[in-house]
Design an enzyme around this catalytic site. Structure first.
Site, short mmCIF file in Angstrom:
data_model
loop_
_atom_site.label_atom_id
_atom_site.label_comp_id
_atom_site.label_asym_id
_atom_site.label_seq_id
_atom_site.Cartn_x
_atom_site.Cartn_y
_atom_site.Cartn_z
N GLY A 141 0.80 -1.22 0.00
CA GLY A 141 0.00 0.00 0.00
C GLY A 141 0.83 1.27 0.00
O GLY A 141 2.06 1.25 0.01
N ARG A 144 3.78 5.99 2.16
CA ARG A 144 4.19 7.39 2.36
C ARG A 144 3.60 8.31 1.30
O ARG A 144 4.02 9.46 1.17
CB ARG A 144 5.71 7.50 2.36
CG ARG A 144 6.36 6.93 1.10
CD ARG A 144 7.85 7.03 1.17
NE ARG A 144 8.45 6.27 0.09
CZ ARG A 144 9.76 6.23 -0.13
NH1 ARG A 144 10.56 6.91 0.64
NH2 ARG A 144 10.24 5.51 -1.11
N ASP A 177 8.76 5.12 8.10
CA ASP A 177 8.40 6.38 8.76
C ASP A 177 7.48 7.27 7.93
O ASP A 177 7.10 8.35 8.36
CB ASP A 177 9.66 7.16 9.13
CG ASP A 177 10.59 7.40 7.95
OD1 ASP A 177 10.14 7.24 6.78
OD2 ASP A 177 11.76 7.74 8.16
N GLY A 178 7.13 6.82 6.72
CA GLY A 178 6.25 7.63 5.88
C GLY A 178 6.92 8.81 5.23
O GLY A 178 6.25 9.63 4.58
N ARG A 229 3.08 14.63 -7.13
CA ARG A 229 3.10 13.91 -8.40
C ARG A 229 1.66 13.61 -8.84
O ARG A 229 0.72 13.74 -8.04
CB ARG A 229 3.92 12.63 -8.29
CG ARG A 229 3.47 11.68 -7.18
CD ARG A 229 4.43 10.53 -7.00
NE ARG A 229 3.83 9.44 -6.24
CZ ARG A 229 4.36 8.24 -6.08
NH1 ARG A 229 5.52 7.95 -6.64
NH2 ARG A 229 3.74 7.30 -5.37
N ARG A 236 -2.47 -0.32 -9.60
CA ARG A 236 -1.38 -1.17 -10.08
C ARG A 236 -1.79 -2.64 -9.98
O ARG A 236 -2.82 -2.97 -9.38
CB ARG A 236 -0.13 -0.88 -9.26
CG ARG A 236 -0.38 -1.01 -7.78
CD ARG A 236 0.60 -0.22 -6.95
NE ARG A 236 0.40 1.22 -7.01
CZ ARG A 236 1.36 2.12 -6.78
NH1 ARG A 236 2.56 1.72 -6.46
NH2 ARG A 236 1.13 3.40 -6.85
N ASP A 338 3.69 -4.47 -7.50
CA ASP A 338 3.17 -3.22 -6.93
C ASP A 338 3.78 -2.00 -7.60
O ASP A 338 3.38 -0.86 -7.31
CB ASP A 338 3.41 -3.16 -5.42
CG ASP A 338 4.87 -3.34 -5.04
OD1 ASP A 338 5.41 -4.43 -5.29
OD2 ASP A 338 5.47 -2.41 -4.47
N ASN A 339 4.74 -2.22 -8.52
CA ASN A 339 5.32 -1.14 -9.30
C ASN A 339 4.92 -1.22 -10.77
O ASN A 339 5.55 -0.59 -11.62
CB ASN A 339 6.86 -1.15 -9.21
CG ASN A 339 7.37 -1.08 -7.79
OD1 ASN A 339 8.22 -1.87 -7.40
ND2 ASN A 339 6.86 -0.16 -7.01
N ASP A 348 6.73 4.59 -9.82
CA ASP A 348 7.51 4.41 -8.58
C ASP A 348 9.01 4.25 -8.87
O ASP A 348 9.49 3.14 -9.10
CB ASP A 348 6.99 3.21 -7.78
CG ASP A 348 5.67 3.51 -7.11
OD1 ASP A 348 5.21 4.67 -7.18
OD2 ASP A 348 5.10 2.59 -6.50
#
Length: 628
Positions: A141, A144, A177-178, A229, A236, A338-339, A348
């Site tokens: 998911g 960040r 840490d996002g 962005r 995806r 996931d990319n 990504d």
């Protein structure tokens, strides 16, 4: 909550030309959150907004495709740069980047939701999973990245999802840490627009913001940053992966319907079944469409319903994109599911790079010891990812004519029907795989032929020119993109004799001469390149004659960039911004990536020529980590 927000105060049209609108007047929507299920822990924006920000951190989220979550505030943000082309494509007017509203938005300090009236659009983070380096990684998911809203360009009517990367923790942050570091943010900001400038499908970058009070620990303590962005969709393959892994067949159908009806232009926009086996010609990419959603196509045992057409379109788009990567030697570095975009976008950006010397086994990811995501493996690994998507859609694809039967929708696959469904799904996935290869080869051939300045189609080109050229570039360790740009300016009259061709060969060598580690001599290298130039000159004369060098050069320079953001250039820019405090260099490099085919950009000519020139020996074929 409202799914659409716009005051329609201005059209942005002046003297018949669309000049853009303000951020306030930019039409905004939230089609994604209006049509798909939210995190059951925070079903409404109000639920999320009332919760302490710390409660919105990592945990498992099931039965949902997103969580309402607000960005963490950024103290004393500094807007380092914006992209002029991106501003225009979204529909924002010139100068809007200087407003406080814009600066606050891209820093994560403004969302378009009113807490008192509980109206507007609340930000969200997507839920998805993924196969990473060939192994199932579970829930991933947007760890960040937080989407603010969907914008619609008032002129083009194109809708984009605006997103902040590095905006803080979400339920999908896992142990992270996002945050995003300045180093990787500069890289993504630049390469997103570089790919767009090269006409390679890509997500886009709107702005780069420094978070000076944020110190982010990676291999070292680094300054934080946020990239604003955008993309027409951030969905995806991993979005389908997580639903299939959890066995939620109803949600899988819901998502497939959403993709066809809201990400694409509707079911009838999808490509129809091909008649007969696909052939690698330029017409391969011109599929017929306008097939009604409920129409079944194809022979018995391979009946194609609308979900097959959706699968075909996703595969086709990814084939076109990976062909462009190979033609321009772009290497993503981390092509997990996931990319991999459902729209076929470059997505990504971590340890990416453009090849310097042509080495098919090169990977920019120093953690990819098995070379899974090397340059040469990109077409096959994208297909591997698309097979995972086929498995996720397998029940819908394999159901054939029963796809809309109420019993099938409610109860699923019966034991008696399962063998037929599985065989049909496997047959269709295999067939689409052949189409994927055909579309890839057709597009790669088209791009390579254009890069070599050829106009007509000749079947011998692939073996005689393309393959032979790549063999030479690899054996002699020559720079891939420099070769095509320099070839653009070669006059056919200067290649009439063996001596002329061998003399001309030196323009393709590095500044220090022949440096191939194989030990090939410069004389032998001149012979090899000269022999190839003879074949190329013969083909170019067939298409252009002997006296149209100027026209050919102009055509070739339109497709062969003078500038691409190589790894050593990016490292220099990072150093100058992070360590030396420079700012203007960002604007200069963005002007170059937005127009990579120009001869000059009207700024620091010495800097431009150095960045476009021979790659320093220490800067060739660099690698970096996934850490960002």
């Amino acid at each position: 909550m409202t799914s659409h927000l716009s005051n329609g105060a201005t059209t942005g049209v002046s003297n018949g030309i669309f000049a853009g609108v303000s951020l306030q007047d930019l039409p905004k929507s939230s089609t994604f959150t209006a049509n798909l299920p939210p995190d059951p822990e925070f079903k409404t924006p109000s639920d999320s907004h009332k919760a302490p920000r710390g409660l919105l951190g990592p945990r498992m989220v099931k039965g949902a495709l997103y969580t309402y979550v607000r960005p963490e505030e950024t103290e004393n943000p500094e807007l380092l740069g914006t992209c002029r082309t991106a501003m225009h494509d979204i529909g924002l007017k010139e100068g809007e980047e200087n407003t406080e509203e814009f600066k606050n938005m891209v820093a994560g300090n403004k969302i378009f939701w009113d807490n008192k009236s509980e109206e507007g659009i609340y930000s969200w983070a997507q839920c998805y999973g993924g196969w990473q380096f060939g192994s199932w990684a579970g829930q991933l998911g947007d760890g960040r990245a937080i989407s603010l809203f969907e914008s619609t360009n008032p002129s083009t009517k194109t809708r984009y999802e605006i997103q902040l990367k590095g905006a803080g923790k979400t339920p999908y942050s896992r142990f992270a840490d996002g945050k995003a570091v300045l180093r990787s943010s500069i890289r993504e900001f630049i390469v997103s627009e570089a790919l767009n400038g090269l006409h390679i499908p890509s997500t886009r970058a709107l702005s780069l913001t420094l978070a000076p009070s944020s110190r982010v620990r990676r291999e070292r303590l680094e300054p934080g940053a946020i990239v604003a962005r955008f993309a027409q969709s951030w969905l995806r393959i991993g979005t389908f992966d997580i639903i299939r892994a959890r066995g939620d067949r109803n949600l899988l159908r819901t998502l497939a319907n959403y993709v066809a009806e809201n990400v694409y232009a509707g079911w009838e926009s999808l490509p129809a079944a091909l008649e007969g086996p696909p052939k690698p010609t330029s017409s391969t990419n011109n599929f017929s469409s306008s097939v009604p959603a409920d129409q079944i196509q194809g022979p018995e045992g391979a009946e194609e319903n609308r979900y097959t057409r959706l699968y075909r379109e996703i595969c086709r788009r990814n084939a076109l994109t990976v062909a462009a990567w190979q033609a321009y030697a772009f290497t993503n570095g981390v092509l997990n599911t996931d990319n991999t975009s459902l729209l076929g976008l470059s997505l990504d950006f971590g340890p990416f790079a453009f090849l310097d010397n042509f080495d098919p086994s090169y990977t920019p990811n120093h953690d990819d010891h098995a070379l899974r995501y090397s340059y040469k493996n990109q077409p096959s690994v994208i297909w591997w990812n698309l097979v995972r998507l086929g498995e996720s859609l397998g029940e819908l694809i394999g159901s054939g004519t029963k796809v809309d039967d109420e019993m099938f929708i409610v109860n699923g696959v019966t034991e008696a029907f399962a063998p037929e469904l599985i065989k049909r799904a496997e047959t269709i996935i295999q067939k689409v795989g052949e189409e994927y290869k055909t579309v890839f080869l057709a597009e790669y051939t088209r791009l390579m032929r254009a890069r070599l300045g050829l106009v007509s189609d000749q079947s011998s080109d692939f073996e005689d020119l393309f393959s032979d050229l790549l063999d030479n570039l690899e054996a002699l360790e020559l720079d891939f993109n420099h070769f095509f740009r320099r070839l653009s300016s070669v006059k056919l009259s200067s290649l009439s004799t063996t001596e002329q061709r061998q003399e001309m060969a030196s323009i393709f060598f590095h500044a220090e001469g022949m440096t191939a580690t194989s030990g090939v001599t410069e004389s032998a290298a001149r012979e090899r390149v000269g022999a190839w130039l003879e074949k190329w000159a013969q083909r170019a004369r067939q298409d252009w004659g002997d006296d149209r060098d100027g026209e050919r050069e102009k055509a070739m320079k339109k497709v062969n960039p003078k500038f691409i953001p190589r790894s050593w250039v990016l490292d220099e820019i990072i150093q100058r911004v992070e360590q030396d405090g420079e700012r203007e260099v960002i604007g200069r490099v963005m002007a170059m990536v937005e127009a990579p085919f120009e001869d000059q950009w009207g700024a620091d000519r010495q800097e431009e020529e150095r960045w476009c020139g021979d790659v320093p020996r220490h800067g060739r074929m660099m690698q970096c980590s996934c850490s960002s």
